[in-house]
Design a protein around this motif. Structure first.
Motif, PDB file in Angstrom:
ATOM      1  N   MET A 101       8.675   6.072  -5.730  1.00 48.95           N
ATOM      2  CA  MET A 101       8.948   7.459  -6.097  1.00 48.95           C
ATOM      3  C   MET A 101      10.403   7.819  -5.822  1.00 48.95           C
ATOM      4  O   MET A 101      11.094   8.395  -6.686  1.00 48.95           O
ATOM      5  N   TYR A 102      10.885   7.487  -4.631  1.00 50.51           N
ATOM      6  CA  TYR A 102      12.255   7.849  -4.289  1.00 50.51           C
ATOM      7  C   TYR A 102      13.269   7.021  -5.087  1.00 50.51           C
ATOM      8  O   TYR A 102      14.369   7.501  -5.385  1.00 50.51           O
ATOM      9  N   LYS A 103      12.906   5.799  -5.447  1.00 54.48           N
ATOM     10  CA  LYS A 103      13.803   4.988  -6.274  1.00 54.48           C
ATOM     11  C   LYS A 103      13.950   5.581  -7.667  1.00 54.48           C
ATOM     12  O   LYS A 103      15.042   5.582  -8.257  1.00 54.48           O
ATOM     13  N   ALA A 104      12.851   6.131  -8.182  1.00 58.91           N
ATOM     14  CA  ALA A 104      12.876   6.698  -9.527  1.00 58.91           C
ATOM     15  C   ALA A 104      13.459   8.107  -9.563  1.00 58.91           C
ATOM     16  O   ALA A 104      14.185   8.469 -10.502  1.00 58.91           O
ATOM     17  N   LEU A 105      13.142   8.922  -8.552  1.00 52.80           N
ATOM     18  CA  LEU A 105      13.516  10.330  -8.579  1.00 52.80           C
ATOM     19  C   LEU A 105      14.660  10.690  -7.641  1.00 52.80           C
ATOM     20  O   LEU A 105      15.287  11.746  -7.818  1.00 52.80           O
ATOM     21  N   GLY A 106      14.893   9.864  -6.634  1.00 51.67           N
ATOM     22  CA  GLY A 106      15.840  10.240  -5.591  1.00 51.67           C
ATOM     23  C   GLY A 106      15.149  11.086  -4.543  1.00 51.67           C
ATOM     24  O   GLY A 106      14.038  11.595  -4.750  1.00 51.67           O
ATOM     25  N   PHE A 107      15.828  11.265  -3.402  1.00 53.83           N
ATOM     26  CA  PHE A 107      15.200  12.023  -2.317  1.00 53.83           C
ATOM     27  C   PHE A 107      15.045  13.499  -2.675  1.00 53.83           C
ATOM     28  O   PHE A 107      14.063  14.142  -2.282  1.00 53.83           O
ATOM     29  N   GLY A 108      16.009  14.076  -3.419  1.00 51.68           N
ATOM     30  CA  GLY A 108      15.933  15.494  -3.753  1.00 51.68           C
ATOM     31  C   GLY A 108      14.753  15.829  -4.641  1.00 51.68           C
ATOM     32  O   GLY A 108      13.908  16.668  -4.299  1.00 51.68           O
ATOM     33  N   MET A 109      14.639  15.186  -5.802  1.00 51.39           N
ATOM     34  CA  MET A 109      13.532  15.468  -6.710  1.00 51.39           C
ATOM     35  C   MET A 109      12.211  14.975  -6.141  1.00 51.39           C
ATOM     36  O   MET A 109      11.163  15.598  -6.352  1.00 51.39           O
ATOM     37  N   GLY A 110      12.242  13.866  -5.418  1.00 51.84           N
ATOM     38  CA  GLY A 110      11.009  13.351  -4.818  1.00 51.84           C
ATOM     39  C   GLY A 110      10.388  14.344  -3.861  1.00 51.84           C
ATOM     40  O   GLY A 110       9.179  14.622  -3.918  1.00 51.84           O
ATOM     41  N   ASP A 111      11.220  14.927  -2.972  1.00 50.50           N
ATOM     42  CA  ASP A 111      10.684  15.910  -2.028  1.00 50.50           C
ATOM     43  C   ASP A 111      10.387  17.245  -2.698  1.00 50.50           C
ATOM     44  O   ASP A 111       9.576  18.030  -2.194  1.00 50.50           O
ATOM     45  N   THR A 112      11.030  17.521  -3.841  1.00 48.38           N
ATOM     46  CA  THR A 112      10.667  18.720  -4.604  1.00 48.38           C
ATOM     47  C   THR A 112       9.240  18.603  -5.140  1.00 48.38           C
ATOM     48  O   THR A 112       8.476  19.583  -5.128  1.00 48.38           O
ATOM     49  N   VAL A 113       8.876  17.424  -5.585  1.00 45.12           N
ATOM     50  CA  VAL A 113       7.501  17.186  -6.027  1.00 45.12           C
ATOM     51  C   VAL A 113       6.525  17.443  -4.880  1.00 45.12           C
ATOM     52  O   VAL A 113       5.476  18.092  -5.064  1.00 45.12           O
ATOM     53  N   LEU A 114       6.861  16.962  -3.676  1.00 43.47           N
ATOM     54  CA  LEU A 114       5.995  17.181  -2.512  1.00 43.47           C
ATOM     55  C   LEU A 114       5.903  18.669  -2.180  1.00 43.47           C
ATOM     56  O   LEU A 114       4.826  19.167  -1.807  1.00 43.47           O
ATOM     57  N   ALA A 115       7.015  19.401  -2.319  1.00 38.48           N
ATOM     58  CA  ALA A 115       7.009  20.832  -2.014  1.00 38.48           C
ATOM     59  C   ALA A 115       6.122  21.596  -2.991  1.00 38.48           C
ATOM     60  O   ALA A 115       5.348  22.483  -2.594  1.00 38.48           O
TER      61      ALA A 115
END
Length: 488
Positions: free
Chosen positions: A445-459
């Motif tokens: 997930m983080y490889k595809a989206l990066g930490f910013g967008m990845g954690d936005t999905v979690l939020a």
């Protein structure tokens, strides 16, 4: 003795054994504060040591992979998360067994099982042995929490046995903090930097040995049906069958003709039935699974953030776990101060009768802090902001998680008091699956989206799943409870 019994007229006279009035000192509800806090402290220690083992291996996984020649990132992640997977199985038979054989006995034997297999991990010679031993250790470690993040289970049931609803908040706060704080303060990073990965298991085994000894010495039985069964047994032994009119002696919890086989069958099936029939446990189980999975996702990705993005040494990267501890402790202090006060205030406001729903207001700030924390963490790491910025996000995630877990934990105990262990096992069923699965997909997930967008999905997921829950149960919780056969 007369105050402790009543006679039920059936086909044969039966002596019904109960407590010696409402102030019976043998009733765990009437124990002294010192005795109650001793029981709370011991089960909290049991609950603390298992999560330490679950995540302490994370910073040393590079050593494990190098020694065993593991190159697949999923297999590497499994070495951590398979311990949590065992939490999905353990509560379903350990929780109900505590309602048959007692809390203390099951807790101590399960912890001994964990100790043996955790020690075995230190001597593993292949990756397959390590995975197998980690799973077996997780079975024993699941007894007190099976996930008390996290939650509850036998340890939570002990608190339900001892503490009255209006005084239960502080005890649950301490108990629920233990499995959260364990991963935060475990010294795995420093062990990974200065020693071998095997010391992760040797050190936790030594500490657990001390906890085991304390449990044997200090932990007393708290389960009311078992205590009354012991009392009934003494009465049977003291009665002269030729001189008394009673043909049987049983407790208020026993049904005539009940056998241990029937008890075992019913107790083992009950968690599955409760999960299937109880909307409260279904919805809260999904939310707790999300919380549990994302916490393990954060724990397992912190090395990639602070060692990978910030280039910190292993030991220094581990210091960011302090942010987790600060968030946990801050939320704990607020919760311990206000959870019981809110319950008492609402009880007085609504006619003097307490309801489990009075535990729900404190969930609201938790559902707000959680997504804010994820957004701060992800985007500050993405922007390479100073290290304090992602630590603030981590602390908010920890605080939101604690507030949610504590309130939900207490709500479940208050709602299903007599079947607290089975209810806790049911609501915990999905959490270990999330704890096992989330770290497996995190790297992709983080490889595809990066930490910013990845954690936005979690939020976003935290908002969608968590925010409606307190409002739904505040409005409809009493109606749902009245329709349940397990809350009457």
């Amino acid at each position: 003795m007369e105050s402790s019994i009543s006679v039920e007229k059936t086909d044969i006279d039966v002596l019904i054994v109960d407590w010696d009035g409402p102030d019976d000192p043998q009733n765990p509800n009437n124990w002294s504060s010192t005795r109650k806090w001793a029981a709370t402290a011991i089960v909290s220690l049991f609950t603390f040591i298992s999560p330490v083992s679950s995540s302490m291996i994370v910073p040393a996984m590079g050593q494990v992979a190098a020694e065993f020649g593991i190159t697949n990132s999923v297999v590497i992640a499994q070495s951590t998360s398979i311990f949590v997977l065992a939490y999905a199985l353990g509560p379903f038979f350990l929780g109900p067994m505590s309602e048959i054989y007692g809390r203390s006995r099951v807790l101590q034997l399960a912890n001994l099982w964990y100790l043996v297999w955790n020690l075995g991990c230190a001597f593993a010679q292949t990756d397959s042995q390590l995975l197998a031993f980690r799973f077996l250790a997780g079975l024993g470690g699941s007894a007190p929490l099976a996930a008390s993040f996290f939650g509850s289970e036998i340890g939570g049931a002990v608190l339900g046995d001892c503490w009255r609803p209006e005084e239960r908040g502080r005890a649950v706060s301490l108990y629920s903090l233990a499995p959260l704080l364990g991963p935060a303060i475990g010294p795995g990073y420093w062990i990974a930097q200065y020693s071998t990965w095997r010391w992760v298991f040797w050190s936790t085994t030594i500490v657990d040995g001390v906890v085991q000894i304390l449990g044997v010495v200090l932990l007393q039985e708290t389960y009311a049906p078992l205590l009354l069964e012991r009392k009934a047994k003494k009465i049977r032994q003291s009665l002269d069958e030729e001189k008394v009119p009673y043909k049987g002696v049983r407790t208020i919890f026993e049904a005539q003709g009940r056998t241990w086989q029937a008890i075992m069958t019913k107790a083992l099936v009950r968690p599955f039935l409760m999960l299937y029939h109880e909307p409260i446990l279904q919805l809260l189980g999904i939310y707790l699974a999300y919380l549990y999975g994302t916490i393990y996702l954060v724990l397992t990705t912190m090395p990639a953030m602070f060692e990978g993005v910030y280039g910190e040494p292993v030991g220094i990267a581990g210091l960011h776990n302090i942010a987790l501890g600060i968030g946990y402790m801050g939320a704990l202090q607020l919760n311990a101060r206000f959870l019981d006060q809110i319950y008492i205030y609402l009880t007085k406001k609504y006619g003097g009768v307490g309801r489990p729903e009075f535990r729900l207001p404190a969930i609201v700030p938790g559902t707000i802090l959680l997504p804010i924390g994820y957004l701060i963490l992800g985007w500050t790491v993405e922007a390479h902001a100073p290290w304090i910025a992602p630590d603030i996000g981590i602390a908010l995630i920890a605080a939101g998680t604690v507030l949610n877990f504590l309130c939900i934990q207490t709500y479940v105990i208050d709602t299903f008091t007599l079947y607290a262990a089975s209810a806790s096992a049911a609501v915990s069923a999905l959490r270990p699956l999330a704890g096992f699965g989330f770290p497996l997909f995190a790297p992709a997930m983080y490889k595809a989206l990066g930490f910013g967008m990845g954690d936005t999905v979690l939020a976003i997921a935290a908002i969608v799943i968590g925010c409606p829950a307190p409002w739904i149960f505040w409005k409809y919780g009493e109606r749902i409870r009245k329709a349940s056969s397990y809350t009457r």
